[in-house]
Design an enzyme around this catalytic site. Structure first.
Site, PDB file in Angstrom:
ATOM      1  CB  CYS A  83      33.055  23.710  21.123  1.00 33.82           C
ATOM      2  SG  CYS A  83      31.898  22.447  21.733  1.00 33.82           S
ATOM      3  CG  ASP A  84      35.253  17.714  18.450  1.00 33.32           C
ATOM      4  OD1 ASP A  84      35.066  18.048  17.265  1.00 33.32           O
ATOM      5  OD2 ASP A  84      35.253  16.539  18.828  1.00 33.32           O
TER       6      ASP A  84
END
Length: 204
Positions: A83-84
């Site tokens: 995830c970013d």
């Protein structure tokens, strides 16, 4: 909530907040990897394109490391989550502050304004396929007084946080509006993550 994990579940993030959020839905990673990638935005890259690109890069780097990890036996089926999260004011991308002065500039920019918190979540399924979701939450800070600004910087909560604040910390008292996923603003949109896991038959 029933968890139906494969032989291994890899979290491609060193963020303790993401581990805590995953624990809320009953998931404890078998292996935690912090992919080391260049997170510099491209020239004229939009926040949405940026966050998608970085999440995919984290997933790919995590997959490569997981395939070589001694903790996973060769041929072990594994799922991997990457995830970013980034903060965007218009097309301007606010990453993690370099230092206190940089954090102050970010807080000044956010004061009294609406911004967007964007997260891209990528799931590598045990069969090797990829699925992803982009989540957008809108957040508005109150206009901050000089004392509130100074207190936000003194707290140190800006360190390591996109946009220079932590909604789960003291900044919660400064936010007057939130539309969308709260957990997204913390660092991992749980509903959308759970939907990805359900789609891969990893969560009931």
């Amino acid at each position: 909530m029933a968890v139906q994990m494969p032989a291994a579940f890899v979290l491609a993030s060193a963020s303790p907040r993401r581990r805590e959020l995953l624990a809320q839905i009953g998931i404890v990673p078998t292996l935690v990897l912090g992919p080391d990638i260049d997170e510099t935005p491209g020239r004229d890259e939009s926040p949405r394109d940026y966050v998608r690109r970085i999440a995919r890069a984290k997933a790919q780097a995590g997959i490569e490391r997981a395939l070589e990890a001694p903790e996973l036996a060769a041929g072990t089926a594994f799922a991997l989550l990457a995830c970013d999260t980034t903060v965007a004011v218009g097309r301007r991308i606010l990453g993690k502050p370099r230092d206190r002065d940089d954090a102050g500039c970010m807080i000044d920019l956010l004061s009294g304004r609406r911004h967007h918190v964007l997260s891209s979540v990528v799931l590598r399924r045990p069969d090797g396929g990829l699925a992803e979701r982009l989540v957008d939450s809108a957040v508005t800070f109150a206009r901050l007084s000089a004392a509130q600004r100074d207190a936000a910087l003194e707290s140190g909560e800006w360190n390591g946080k996109a946009g220079g604040y932590a909604i789960q910390g003291a900044a919660a008292s400064l936010i007057r509006f939130l539309s969308g996923s709260y957990s997204n603003v913390v660092g991992l949109p749980l509903f959308e993550t759970a939907q990805l896991l359900r789609g891969a038959n990893l969560l009931a």
